[in-house]
Write an enzyme that holds these catalytic residues in place. Structure first.
Site, PDB file in Angstrom:
ATOM      1  CB  CYS A 174      17.404  43.991 -18.357  1.00 49.82           C
ATOM      2  SG  CYS A 174      18.164  45.406 -17.556  1.00 49.82           S
ATOM      3  CB  CYS A 177      18.388  44.057 -14.723  1.00 45.20           C
ATOM      4  SG  CYS A 177      17.546  45.370 -15.568  1.00 45.20           S
ATOM      5  CG  ASP A 178      18.719  40.058 -14.923  1.00 42.36           C
ATOM      6  OD1 ASP A 178      18.492  40.399 -13.760  1.00 42.36           O
ATOM      7  OD2 ASP A 178      17.842  39.929 -15.793  1.00 42.36           O
TER       8      ASP A 178
END
Ligand code: NAP
Length: 347
Positions: A174, A177-178
């Site tokens: 992701c 997300c990261d």
């Protein structure tokens, strides 16, 4: 033509709102853990899963006064779109919309009509018979006359050495997300579809360099996304290459690539690997209970959402290995809601 209570058109053109019977008006008595059947509310509809399919099914069933209960997961409510950025192809948004905003808006729309969205996790389901059971991880049992399954899909894994071990230490599924953790680092994105192209483009906001590693010599993603990738100065496509291993002790330091044409191996220094090679239908709850297709999706009858068990319907990516778009999932959720409503009328 006349419209029905769904805002759609009656096939018979009667223009009369369908009578959903006493079931739609029953008391919504509080549920108990391990209740005795008969003392507990039997819902008209329980929806499992909260992507565009589940939320759309909730809008339609709520507008039909079926008081749907939707279990949205405590971990990832809203589905995959919660981890995407700009959604440019969902009709109605000229300038595009952020994935999370789209999902929270559709969820709020369902709640506006009385859908009961619960951020809880389903452990198992019992689907045979007239009363279906949905059992949560806390042990509570919820009963319904119909169940709509919209459990979506899950990210595919490469299955190579280092992937699992370094998950969370440089390996991710992701970018939104990261990606933030990789400021000015060199990264690899694996895959050739729209997801990989989208992840690559997003990661250029953080990374110094993005290598897009694809196993063939042409991409699968849409033309417009390909164009953006090819034109981006930070992205380099590495063609005809498979990741053999992801390397590093405590965190990712490199990947070993195999050339799919020559068979030769090379090492590429990167500090992060984003795997974007598609996803598989999430059928764990039902794989021994419902018929599945060869592609692993829940089998449905023709263009309907009817599964192999009466009263059980399925919608979205869990039945679709072909189109897999937010808008097709939403349409499929609508179909499931209408099918569930018609089934309830026959009881
Ligand atoms: P996808 O279209 O199935 O693409 C998966 C990619 O990963 C393919 O290029 C495939 O290679 C590659 N791949 C699969 N298994 C692999 C493996 N073991 N090792 C290396 N590479 C592997 O999946 P997706 O990109 O997630 O897209 C799914 C659907 O969502 C598509 O319909 C897509 O259009 C849609 N989507 C749309 C948007 C958007 O419109 N903004 C964004 C994301 C996704 P091959 O090409 O060789 O098969």
């Amino acid at each position: 033509m006349t419209t029905n209570g769904f805002g759609g058109v009656f096939a018979n053109g009667s223009g009369v709102n369908l009578n959903l019977g006493a079931a739609a008006q029953q008391d919504d008595a509080p549920e108990q853990n391990a209740p005795a059947e008969g003392e507990q509310t039997v819902h008209d509809v329980i929806i499992v899963g909260s992507g565009p399919a589940g939320y759309t099914a909730a809008i339609y069933t709520a507008r039909a006064s079926l008081k749907p209960v939707l279990f949205a997961s405590s971990v990832s409510p809203g589905g995959d779109l919660m981890t995407t950025t700009e959604v440019e192809n969902f009709p109605g948004f000229v300038e595009g919309i952020q994935g999370p905003e789209l999902m929270t808006t559709i969820g709020a729309q369902a709640e506006r009509f009385g859908a009961d969205i619960r951020y809880e996790d389903v452990e198992s389901v019992e689907l045979e018979g007239d009363t279906k059971k949905v059992i949560l991880t806390d042990g509570s049992v919820h009963l319904a006359k119909t169940v709509i399954l919209s459990t979506g899909s899950e990210y595919r894994k490469l299955g190579v050495e280092g992937e699992q071990r370094l998950s969370g230490h440089g390996v991710s599924w992701c970018a939104t997300c990261d990606g933030f953790f990789f400021k000015e680092k060199a990264l690899a994105v694996v895959g050739g579809g729209d997801s990989a192209l989208e992840e690559s483009l997003y990661l250029t906001n953080h990374a110094s360099k993005v290598y897009l590693i694809h196993r063939r010599d042409s991409l699968r993603g849409s033309e417009i996304m390909q164009q953006r990738v090819f034109e981006h100065p930070k992205i380099e496509v590495i063609w005809n290459s498979q990741v053999k291993t992801i390397n590093g002790d405590a965190k990712v330091t490199s990947v070993t690539l195999t050339d799919t044409v020559s068979g030769g191996e090379s090492e590429l220094d990167v500090e992060g690997v984003f795997v974007a090679i598609g996803s598989d239908p999430r059928t764990d709850l039902v794989k021994d209970k419902l018929e599945l297709t060869e592609a692993g999706t829940i089998a449905v009858e023709g263009r309907s959402s009817r599964t192999s068990i009466p009263g059980v319907f399925a919608a979205g990516d869990v039945i679709d290995s072909t189109y897999r778009q937010a808008i097709t999932a939403a349409g499929s959720g609508c179909v499931a809601a209408l099918d569930a409503q018609h089934y309830l009328e026959t009881l």
